[in-house]
Design an enzyme around this catalytic site. Structure first.
Site, PDB file in Angstrom:
ATOM      1  CG  ASP A 148      -3.480  -0.655   8.734  1.00 15.64           C
ATOM      2  OD1 ASP A 148      -3.644  -0.382   9.948  1.00 15.64           O
ATOM      3  OD2 ASP A 148      -2.393  -0.536   8.156  1.00 15.64           O
TER       4      ASP A 148
ATOM      5  CE  LYS B  83      -1.859   2.568  10.203  1.00 11.28           C
ATOM      6  NZ  LYS B  83      -0.832   1.752  10.823  1.00 11.28           N
TER       7      LYS B  83
ATOM      8  CG  ASN C 162      -3.146   3.723   6.308  1.00 16.33           C
ATOM      9  OD1 ASN C 162      -2.047   4.092   5.887  1.00 16.33           O
ATOM     10  ND2 ASN C 162      -3.315   2.591   6.953  1.00 16.33           N
TER      11      ASN C 162
ATOM     12  CB  THR D  76      -0.072   1.917  19.463  1.00 14.70           C
ATOM     13  OG1 THR D  76       1.282   2.236  19.753  1.00 14.70           O
ATOM     14  CG2 THR D  76      -0.975   2.546  20.487  1.00 14.70           C
TER      15      THR D  76
HETATM   16  P1  ADP Z   1       2.057   1.372   4.088  1.00 13.50           P
HETATM   17  O1  ADP Z   1       1.374   0.134   3.685  1.00 13.50           O
HETATM   18  O2  ADP Z   1       3.535   1.199   3.903  1.00 13.50           O
HETATM   19  O3  ADP Z   1       1.619   1.939   5.384  1.00 13.50           O
HETATM   20  P2  ADP Z   1       0.824   3.669   2.831  1.00 13.50           P
HETATM   21  O4  ADP Z   1       0.070   3.553   1.536  1.00 13.50           O
HETATM   22  O5  ADP Z   1       0.009   3.904   4.038  1.00 13.50           O
HETATM   23  O6  ADP Z   1       1.745   2.415   2.928  1.00 13.50           O
HETATM   24  O7  ADP Z   1       1.899   4.811   2.677  1.00 13.50           O
HETATM   25  C1  ADP Z   1       2.754   5.230   3.718  1.00 13.50           C
HETATM   26  C2  ADP Z   1       2.807   6.756   3.753  1.00 13.50           C
HETATM   27  O8  ADP Z   1       3.247   7.273   2.481  1.00 13.50           O
HETATM   28  C3  ADP Z   1       1.438   7.404   3.953  1.00 13.50           C
HETATM   29  O9  ADP Z   1       1.097   7.481   5.296  1.00 13.50           O
HETATM   30  C4  ADP Z   1       1.637   8.771   3.301  1.00 13.50           C
HETATM   31  O10 ADP Z   1       2.319   9.652   4.137  1.00 13.50           O
HETATM   32  C5  ADP Z   1       2.531   8.447   2.122  1.00 13.50           C
HETATM   33  N1  ADP Z   1       1.699   8.170   0.928  1.00 13.50           N
HETATM   34  C6  ADP Z   1       1.122   6.995   0.613  1.00 13.50           C
HETATM   35  N2  ADP Z   1       0.406   7.064  -0.505  1.00 13.50           N
HETATM   36  C7  ADP Z   1       0.522   8.347  -0.934  1.00 13.50           C
HETATM   37  C8  ADP Z   1       0.003   9.070  -2.083  1.00 13.50           C
HETATM   38  N3  ADP Z   1      -0.784   8.477  -2.971  1.00 13.50           N
HETATM   39  N4  ADP Z   1       0.322  10.375  -2.189  1.00 13.50           N
HETATM   40  C9  ADP Z   1       1.123  10.978  -1.273  1.00 13.50           C
HETATM   41  N5  ADP Z   1       1.636  10.361  -0.195  1.00 13.50           N
HETATM   42  C10 ADP Z   1       1.351   9.057  -0.026  1.00 13.50           C
HETATM   43 MG    MG Z   2      -0.100   3.009   5.907  1.00 12.86          MG
END
Ligand code: ADP
Ligand code: MG
Length: 473
Positions: free
Chosen positions: A277, A279, A282, A317
């Site tokens: 995943d 993008k 992430n 998307t």
């Molecule tokens: P999901 O599986 O729900 O997409 P993510 O790990 O991508 O989970 O987290 C979603 C959003 O939360 C990220 O795009 C970011 O904005 C915020 N986020 C995630 N991990 C962190 C972190 N370690 N520190 C700060 N913000 C975070």
């Molecule tokens: Mg994510």
């Protein structure tokens, strides 16, 4: 210097707290290193660099911002009004006090709500996050979590659920807490119990990963319905927002950031893990500066989610989705080469500021564009961009996964023959070792995680507001 009001704590305003002890109605958690946690008990507090303030900022005396603080920078006032008891922030500063990025302005008052963020002098200079202890929003968070952590504001949302800013009890160390509803885990016919132990097994593996560009997992709390994953906090935001803000990156910035993404994902691949995943949402950035360390997040667990719902992939998307996944509607065998494709799309966006495939194309829908690798480098947007980076994008975004280059090949691409950039990247990644990478650990220890039976990569919903800009300006 103003004198502090000597309020009687047992007056009418506190009628709902008939506790003999002074009960705190709010708490401030420190966001900046020069601030400390504050339990709010009295009706009014003053904050500033003046010595007579209730809460002084002297711990940060040597910090750059210190001189920009006013003697009394702001006040917090708890007051009974016709609509109930509210907490007001009064801005008394010359340089401004900000609530969630909005300047309050000298002489103005604004209501402070649960999880609001307070910044001082500069919008970016975050000082505190406010917790309303009567808000009771977190009554549902299990004891196993609240015993050790306080969860505050939401940092982001994704397919798995919410990520919230957390503070360790006692030390006030900051974390990002990812909350995953267990009911979202499903793997074909396997039962939920089996599932949970598989997820925990995977979490254990992810916890053991160690790379400066991979989010560290510090703690995992397994409760009845939710998994709480304590992640290293990254404070510079998402690559996505940074690209949008910048319009596009100049090539040297793109190279420094992309080199780290490749290093991180190659490390994952060497451990037998496919991200699935990749993008710009992430990829997180450590600082506000563009010459920054990056951290790849959201890997490994995605294969447990939404097993059957191929449709979701198509509704979301598919900008970053490799053609072979679309080809087989997610049911086919695919390999870690899917990550190389997604990285190619990310690189395309970083240097040009717009995605290679577009919903707005009249002659061809999105899946067809991706399946056929119908993307181009129109002169009007690409003439200042080097042939080397275009060549690397083409090699990563090669439709046939067997012909696509691997991440280690990508790292050896001529675009990366740039010693200055590598020195800079290594200094960001290994600051303690002064830019010297430690010897690779356990090379080639594969876990064989990428298989054919896995569900498709999860996507965000189509209504998501975070899809990249559709067309260049
Ligand atoms: P999901 O599986 O729900 O997409 P993510 O790990 O991508 O989970 O987290 C979603 C959003 O939360 C990220 O795009 C970011 O904005 C915020 N986020 C995630 N991990 C962190 C972190 N370690 N520190 C700060 N913000 C975070
Ligand atoms: Mg994510």
């Amino acid at each position: 210097m103003e004198t502090l009001p000597t309020q009687d704590l047992l007056d009418g305003d506190f009628s709902e707290e008939d506790d003999v002890h002074e009960a705190a109605w709010g708490r401030l958690f420190p966001l900046g290193s020069s601030f400390v946690a504050v339990d709010l008990v009295k009706d009014e507090y003053s904050f500033g660099r003046g010595e007579n303030c209730d809460i002084g900022f002297n711990a940060g005396k040597n910090q750059q911002c210190f001189q920009a603080y006013s003697k009394i920078h702001f006040k917090l006032i708890r007051k009974k009004t016709s609509t109930g008891t509210h907490v007001f922030l009064e801005d008394t500063s010359s340089n401004g006090t900000f609530i969630n990025g909005e300047k309050v302005g000298k002489g103005n008052r604004q209501v402070l709500g649960n999880n609001d963020e307070i910044a001082l002098a500069l919008k970016k200079n975050k000082a505190f996050v406010y917790m309303d202890l009567n808000a009771n929003e977190d009554a549902n968070i299990p004891k196993e979590v609240t015993n050790n952590y306080t969860l505050t504001k939401t940092l982001g949302r994704g397919a798995c659920g919410e990520v919230r800013l957390a503070f360790a009890k006692g030390s006030c160390e900051k974390f990002a807490c990812k909350i995953i509803a267990k009911k979202k885990f499903s793997l074909g016919g396997k039962n939920q119990l089996n599932m949970s132990s598989q997820v925990m097994g995977e979490v254990k593996i992810l916890k053991a990963l160690k790379h400066p560009c991979i989010i560290r997992i510090d703690d995992v709390i397994d409760t009845k319905d939710y998994l709480y994953i304590m992640l290293e906090l990254v404070e510079g935001g998402e690559l996505f927002d940074r690209v949008v803000e910048a319009g596009q990156f100049d090539e040297s910035t793109a190279k420094l950031l992309f080199y780290q993404m490749l290093c991180a994902c190659k490390y994952l691949h060497d451990q037998g893990i496919t991200h699935r995943d990749l993008k710009p949402e992430n990829i997180l950035l450590a600082t506000e500066n563009n010459d920054t360390l990056i951290k790849v997040t959201d890997f490994g667990l995605s294969k447990f989610i939404d097993a059957g719902s191929i449709m979701k992939t198509f509704c979301g998307t598919p900008t970053y989705l490799a053609p072979e996944i679309l080809e087989t509607a997610g049911s086919g065998a695919y390999t870690k080469a899917i990550d190389a494709w997604s990285l190619g799309v990310i690189l395309y966006i970083c240097v040009s500021g717009y995605p290679p495939f577009s919903d707005e194309r009249k002659d061809m829908d999105l899946p067809k564009q991706i399946l056929g690798g119908h993307y181009s480098f129109p002169k009007q947007y690409w003439e200042d961009i080097s042939d080397l980076v275009i060549d690397l994008i083409k090699k990563l975004m090669t439709v046939d996964p067997k012909k696509r280059i691997s991440l280690s090949e990508a790292l050896n691409h001529p675009w990366f023959k740039d010693e200055d950039m590598k020195i800079k990247a290594n200094k960001l990644m290994y600051p303690e070792a002064d830019g010297m990478a430690p010897p690779t650990m356990m090379p080639g220890k594969k876990r064989g995680l990428e298989g054919g039976e896995e569900p498709p990569t999860k996507r965000k919903s189509s209504s998501d507001t975070t899809s990249p800009p559709d067309s260049p300006k």
